[in-house]
Design a protein around this motif. Sequence first.
Motif, short mmCIF file in Angstrom:
data_model
loop_
_atom_site.label_atom_id
_atom_site.label_comp_id
_atom_site.label_asym_id
_atom_site.label_seq_id
_atom_site.Cartn_x
_atom_site.Cartn_y
_atom_site.Cartn_z
N ASN A 69 0.84 -1.20 0.00
CA ASN A 69 0.00 0.00 0.00
C ASN A 69 0.88 1.25 0.00
N THR A 70 0.89 2.03 1.08
CA THR A 70 1.67 3.28 1.11
C THR A 70 3.16 3.04 1.29
N GLY A 71 3.55 1.86 1.73
CA GLY A 71 4.96 1.55 1.96
C GLY A 71 5.52 2.12 3.25
N ARG A 90 2.31 1.95 10.23
CA ARG A 90 1.98 3.13 9.44
C ARG A 90 1.44 4.24 10.35
N SER A 91 0.65 3.87 11.35
CA SER A 91 0.06 4.87 12.24
C SER A 91 1.09 5.53 13.15
N HIS A 92 2.23 4.86 13.39
CA HIS A 92 3.26 5.36 14.30
C HIS A 92 4.65 5.04 13.75
N PRO A 93 5.06 5.68 12.64
CA PRO A 93 6.35 5.36 12.05
C PRO A 93 7.54 5.75 12.93
N ASP A 94 7.27 6.46 14.03
CA ASP A 94 8.32 6.84 14.98
C ASP A 94 8.39 5.88 16.17
#
Length: 134
Positions: A69-71, A90-94
């Motif tokens: 999807n978005t990668g 994806r919701s928390h890439p950090d």
Amino acid sequence: MADGPELIQHRGGCHCGRVRFEIDAPATLDALDCNCSMCRMTGFLHLIVPASRFRLTAGADDLTEYRFNTGTARHLFCRHCGVKAFYVPRSHPDGWSVNVRCLDDGTVAQVNITAFDDNDREAATAAIAHLSKD
């Protein structure tokens, strides 16, 4: 005076034991049950922690990555047994999302589960934005 519940060390890993990790989190965990295609199919039960509270202790070379999807999400699987014990969501890439089902027995007192509705991702993500912050 503490700002939240006391953090303890939890350990976990994949099925074959090659990939191991540690996290710092309360004994009572607040987990998310996401209904996206990936989480639904794999039974992943999310515990999102800040990057500073996650440590890969073994198996970095045993991980393989899958993106779709978005990668943005980095789905990491043990290349031997296929288990995804954690990943960068994806919701928390950090931060990191750890599969509560991959934690070792003995340190989890209770798991409170909240639904994460991927069909309304923007609102669901906004409601949990604080989880990857120290």
